[in-house]
Design an enzyme around this catalytic site. Structure first.
Site, short mmCIF file in Angstrom:
data_model
loop_
_atom_site.label_atom_id
_atom_site.label_comp_id
_atom_site.label_asym_id
_atom_site.label_seq_id
_atom_site.Cartn_x
_atom_site.Cartn_y
_atom_site.Cartn_z
N THR A 144 0.83 -1.20 0.00
CA THR A 144 0.00 0.00 0.00
C THR A 144 0.87 1.25 0.00
OG1 THR A 144 -1.24 1.39 1.56
CG2 THR A 144 -0.38 -0.64 2.43
N SER A 179 -0.87 3.39 10.59
CA SER A 179 -1.79 2.49 11.32
C SER A 179 -1.08 1.16 11.50
CB SER A 179 -3.09 2.27 10.55
OG SER A 179 -2.87 1.32 9.51
N TYR A 181 -2.29 -1.71 10.59
CA TYR A 181 -2.45 -2.43 9.31
C TYR A 181 -1.33 -2.05 8.35
CZ TYR A 181 -3.74 -2.35 4.41
OH TYR A 181 -3.69 -2.43 3.05
N HIS A 182 -1.10 -0.73 8.19
CA HIS A 182 -0.06 -0.31 7.24
C HIS A 182 1.32 -0.79 7.71
CE1 HIS A 182 -3.30 2.58 6.09
NE2 HIS A 182 -2.86 2.27 4.90
N LYS A 185 2.02 -4.15 6.47
CA LYS A 185 2.41 -4.18 5.06
C LYS A 185 3.90 -3.87 4.90
CE LYS A 185 -0.98 -4.64 2.45
NZ LYS A 185 -1.65 -5.92 2.10
N1 LIG Z 1 -9.01 -1.97 -1.48
C1 LIG Z 1 -8.09 -1.03 -1.45
O1 LIG Z 1 -8.37 0.17 -1.63
C2 LIG Z 1 -6.65 -1.40 -1.22
C3 LIG Z 1 -5.67 -0.40 -1.28
C4 LIG Z 1 -4.33 -0.74 -1.08
C5 LIG Z 1 -3.98 -2.06 -0.81
N2 LIG Z 1 -4.96 -3.00 -0.73
C6 LIG Z 1 -4.55 -4.39 -0.44
O2 LIG Z 1 -5.12 -5.24 -1.41
C7 LIG Z 1 -5.46 -6.49 -0.83
C8 LIG Z 1 -6.92 -6.80 -1.11
O3 LIG Z 1 -7.73 -5.78 -0.57
P1 LIG Z 1 -9.31 -5.86 -0.62
O4 LIG Z 1 -9.82 -4.48 -0.52
O5 LIG Z 1 -9.72 -6.73 -1.75
O6 LIG Z 1 -9.59 -6.59 0.76
P2 LIG Z 1 -10.65 -7.76 1.06
O7 LIG Z 1 -10.74 -7.89 2.53
O8 LIG Z 1 -11.92 -7.51 0.34
O9 LIG Z 1 -9.93 -9.02 0.43
C9 LIG Z 1 -9.00 -9.80 1.11
C10 LIG Z 1 -9.49 -11.23 1.07
O10 LIG Z 1 -8.51 -12.06 1.68
C11 LIG Z 1 -9.17 -12.99 2.49
N3 LIG Z 1 -8.26 -13.43 3.56
C12 LIG Z 1 -7.66 -12.65 4.50
N4 LIG Z 1 -6.93 -13.41 5.32
C13 LIG Z 1 -7.06 -14.70 4.88
C14 LIG Z 1 -6.54 -15.94 5.32
N5 LIG Z 1 -5.79 -16.05 6.43
N6 LIG Z 1 -6.85 -17.06 4.61
C15 LIG Z 1 -7.64 -16.97 3.51
N7 LIG Z 1 -8.18 -15.83 3.07
C16 LIG Z 1 -7.88 -14.71 3.75
C17 LIG Z 1 -10.40 -12.27 3.03
O11 LIG Z 1 -11.42 -13.14 3.44
C18 LIG Z 1 -10.80 -11.42 1.85
O12 LIG Z 1 -11.76 -12.06 1.03
C19 LIG Z 1 -5.15 -6.38 0.66
O13 LIG Z 1 -3.91 -6.97 0.90
C20 LIG Z 1 -5.07 -4.89 0.89
O14 LIG Z 1 -4.19 -4.60 1.92
C21 LIG Z 1 -6.27 -2.70 -0.92
#
Ligand SMILES: NC(=O)c1ccc[n+]([C@@H]2O[C@H](COP(=O)([O-])OP(=O)(O)OC[C@H]3O[C@@H](n4cnc5c(N)ncnc54)[C@H](O)[C@@H]3O)[C@@H](O)[C@H]2O)c1
Length: 382
Positions: A144, A179, A181-182, A185
Site C-alpha cells: 500500500t 496504522s 495495518y499499514h 504491510k
Molecule cells: N481496497 C483497497 O483500496 C486497497 C488499497 C491498497 C492495498 N490493498 C490491499 O489489497 C489487498 C486486497 O484488498 P481488498 O480491498 O480486496 O480486501 P478484502 O478484505 O476484500 O480481500 C482480502 C481477502 O482475503 C481474504 N483473507 C484474508 N486473510 C485470509 C486468510 N488467512 N486465509 C484466507 N483468506 C484470507 C479475506 O477473506 C478477503 O476475502 C489487501 O492486501 C489490501 O491490503 C487494498
C-alpha cells in the site's frame, strides 16, 4: 499461465479472478471468508448481499464459459496452504489475502493481534510454499502507498539512492506507516525482501492507493458478479463511503482539515496493473516495486467532486469537517512517483464526472438498504 489468487473472495480478488480468466489465464482462488466474518462481528454489511465464492464461480462460468478453481480455508494454516499448492501448482501468485482495514487494526488489542498475525503468517506461508512447490513462480503482492506515510521529500518507486560520506547504497525507501495495518504491510515488504535475497525469488510488490468503484468489463451487466461494496467506516474506502453518504443525505465526513492527500485508482486499473505485472514478471532475485495509483486528490477535493456530481443529479450533498479520529498530518507535502506501471502500458481510467455519476446512480438504486449507523463508528487512533 496458471495464477493462484490468495484472497479471491475479496473486493479486489474476485474481479481479478474474472478478469484474468477472460484474458486466458488458468485461475484458482483461495479464501477463508475472513472479511465476511469480520464484517459480521463488527455488525457492518456491504450495500448489497454478495453470493459466496462457489456461487459466484458458477455464475461466472454460466455467462463466460470460464472456470475458476476454488479452495476454501485459512491460509494462515500451513496444512491448507500445502493442499492448495500441491493441487494447483501456479506459475504466479497474486497475494491479496490480508486483513486490509486500517480502522479495524486500530479497534482494540484483539483486532491488532488478528491483523498482525494474519497478515504476516499468510505472507510467510506463501514464501515457504513457493520455495517448496514452485520456486520460479512470480509473487505479485499487494502493498500500500500507506507504507511510505507522508514524508517531506518526493516518494520514489520503492527504492531510494543514498549518498553518505562519499559512498553510495540503494535502500528500500524509508517507511513510516500511520496504522497497525499499514505497519504489517511494511513488515511484509521486509519479509519478501529478506527472502528475495536468501532464496532468489521473483517478487513484485505493488504499493497501491485506495481503490474506488465496483464496475469492471466483466461484471457491468450482471449484478451477481459485483464485488463487495462496503460503505462503513471500517471496511469502506473513502470515495465509496462518500458516494453512499451523498445518496442517503448524510454530510460527507471529512476528517479534520481535509488536506490529507493520497493516490487513488479505479478498480478497473487495479486489474490492469495486476495483469501487466504478470505479463512482465520481476527477474529472478528481484524485488520490484511499483506505486499503483493514477491520480492524487486531497479528501477535500474528493468530497467536492462528489458534492458537485451529486447536486447535479438532484441530491442535496453537504460536507462536514469532523474531528479527525486518526493521527495523521492534515497538511503535508505529497509527490509520489508512479511511472513504472504506465511504462508497462497502464492507461488510466480517471475519476471523471461520468464515473462518479455511474457510481451514484447505482447506489441510488440500493438506497433503501443503506443503514445510517454503519457510516460513522468513531474509531479513534489514540
Ligand atoms: N481496497 C483497497 O483500496 C486497497 C488499497 C491498497 C492495498 N490493498 C490491499 O489489497 C489487498 C486486497 O484488498 P481488498 O480491498 O480486496 O480486501 P478484502 O478484505 O476484500 O480481500 C482480502 C481477502 O482475503 C481474504 N483473507 C484474508 N486473510 C485470509 C486468510 N488467512 N486465509 C484466507 N483468506 C484470507 C479475506 O477473506 C478477503 O476475502 C489487501 O492486501 C489490501 O491490503 C487494498
Amino acid at each position: 499461465m496458471r495464477v493462484l489468487i490468495l484472497g479471491g473472495d475479496g473486493y479486489l480478488g474476485w474481479p481479478t479472478a474474472m478478469h484474468l480468466t477472460s484474458k486466458g489465464y488458468k485461475v484458482a482462488v483461495a479464501d477463508s471468508y475472513l472479511r465476511r466474518r469480520l464484517c459480521k462481528e463488527e455488525d457492518v454489511a456491504p450495500l448489497f448481499e454478495v453470493p459466496d465464492l462457489r456461487e459466484r464461480v458458477f455464475a461466472w462460468k454460466y455467462v463466460s464459459g470460464y472456470n475458476i478453481k476454488v479452495f476454501i480455508g485459512d491460509l494462515a494454516e500451513w496444512e491448507f496452504v500445502e493442499t492448495v499448492f500441491r493441487t494447483f501448482i501456479p506459475d504466479a501468485i497474486v497475494h491479496y489475502a490480508e486483513q486490509p482495514s486500517a480502522p479495524y487494526s486500530m479497534l482494540n488489542r484483539r483486532s491488532a493481534n488478528l491483523t498482525l498475525k494474519n497478515n504476516l503468517v499468510v505472507t510467510l506461508n506463501l514464501i515457504f510454499a513457493v520455495r517448496k512447490f514452485c520456486p520460479d513462480a512470480h509473487i505479485v503482492k499487494l502493498g500500500t502507498m500507506g507504507e511510505y506515510g507522508t514524508p517531506n521529500i518526493d516518494i520514489e518507486e520503492g527504492w531510494l539512492d543514498v549518498d553518505h560520506k562519499g559512498r553510495h547504497q540503494k535502500f528500500l525507501y524509508p517507511r513510516q506507516a500511520g496504522s497497525l495495518y499499514h505497519t504489517t504491510k511494511i513488515m511484509d515488504t521486509d519479509l519478501l525482501w529478506f527472502y528475495v535475497r536468501m532464496w532468489n525469488f521473483r517478487v513484485t510488490d505493488l504499493m497501491q492507493g485506495p481503490v474506488y468503484g465496483l464496475f469492471t468489463n466483466e461484471n457491468e451487466d450482471n449484478e451477481q458478479l459485483l464485488p463487495f461494496f462496503n460503505y462503513d467506516e471500517i471496511f469502506g474506502t473513502v470515495l465509496n463511503r462518500f458516494v453512499v453518504q451523498a445518496v442517503v443525505g448524510y454530510p460527507l465526513t471529512v476528517y479534520g482539515k481535509g488536506n490529507q492527500t493520497r493516490g487513488y485508482l479505479n478498480i478497473k486499473d487495479t486489474l490492469t496493473c495486476i495483469r501487466l505485472s504478470l505479463e512482465n514478471p520481476a527477474k529472478i532475485g528481484e524485488l520490484r516495486i511499483f506505486n499503483q495509483f493514477t491520480e492524487t486528490f486531497s479528501v477535500n477535493e474528493l468530497s467536492k467532486k462528489v458534492q458537485s456530481v451529486g447536486n447535479n443529479l438532484g441530491l442535496n450533498v453537504n460536507i462536514q469537517h469532523i474531528e479527525n479520529p486518526r493521527k495523521e498530518a492534515e497538511e503535508h507535502y505529497y509527490n509520489p512517483k508512479h511511472t513504472g506501471l504506465s511504462e508497462l502500458g497502464l492507461r488510466a481510467n480517471l475519476l471523471t464526472d461520468e464515473v462518479l455519476e455511474q457510481m451514484i446512480t447505482f447506489v441510488l438504486k440500493h438506497k433503501s438498504k443503506i443503514t445510517i449507523d454503519q457510516i460513522h463508528r468513531k474509531i479513534k487512533w489514540a
